[in-house]
Scaffold this motif. Sequence first.
Motif, PDB file in Angstrom:
ATOM      1  N   ILE A  70     -34.002  28.669-109.866  1.00  0.00           N
ATOM      2  CA  ILE A  70     -33.309  27.382-109.985  1.00  0.00           C
ATOM      3  C   ILE A  70     -32.326  27.454-111.142  1.00  0.00           C
ATOM      4  N   SER A  71     -31.173  26.831-110.963  1.00  0.00           N
ATOM      5  CA  SER A  71     -30.163  26.810-112.016  1.00  0.00           C
ATOM      6  C   SER A  71     -29.332  25.549-111.873  1.00  0.00           C
ATOM      7  N   ARG A  72     -28.568  25.258-112.902  1.00  0.00           N
ATOM      8  CA  ARG A  72     -27.715  24.075-112.824  1.00  0.00           C
ATOM      9  C   ARG A  72     -26.350  24.380-113.416  1.00  0.00           C
ATOM     10  N   ASP A  73     -25.329  23.798-112.799  1.00  0.00           N
ATOM     11  CA  ASP A  73     -23.958  23.890-113.288  1.00  0.00           C
ATOM     12  C   ASP A  73     -23.525  22.458-113.570  1.00  0.00           C
ATOM     13  N   ASN A  74     -23.660  22.049-114.812  1.00  0.00           N
ATOM     14  CA  ASN A  74     -23.390  20.656-115.140  1.00  0.00           C
ATOM     15  C   ASN A  74     -21.921  20.298-114.978  1.00  0.00           C
TER      16      ASN A  74
END
Length: 125
Positions: A70-74
């Motif tokens: 899981i990862s996030r690109d704000n």
Amino acid sequence: QLQLVESGGGLVQPGGSLRLSCAASGFNLYYYPIGWFRQAPGKEREGVSCISSSGGSTNYADSVKGRFTISRDNAKNTVYLQMNSLKPEDTAIYYCAAIGYVSSRCATDWSYDYWGQGTQVTVSS
């Protein structure tokens, strides 16, 4: 209106990969922990993974550890679930959800406030 939209599901052969996306509209995803869940036919919903507000803390179900990330690109207001080495038992509708407050931690057994409509993942030869 706060909305989460999942995409990236589909049909893949065992051993293959997919990347799911969870995009937000109506609010800034940056502040909130995000979870991924799945529900297979005839089974209860299962927590798959989650990521904290900053992205500094993540958790995974034992069944996906070492295979999912899981990862996030704000900047893009999007959270991703990279799924590798997929198995037939990963077949399910996958949902993303957001907790409505900032947290430096996350867990999939917390109460989530906002849910997407889901995207189908089918792993089959």
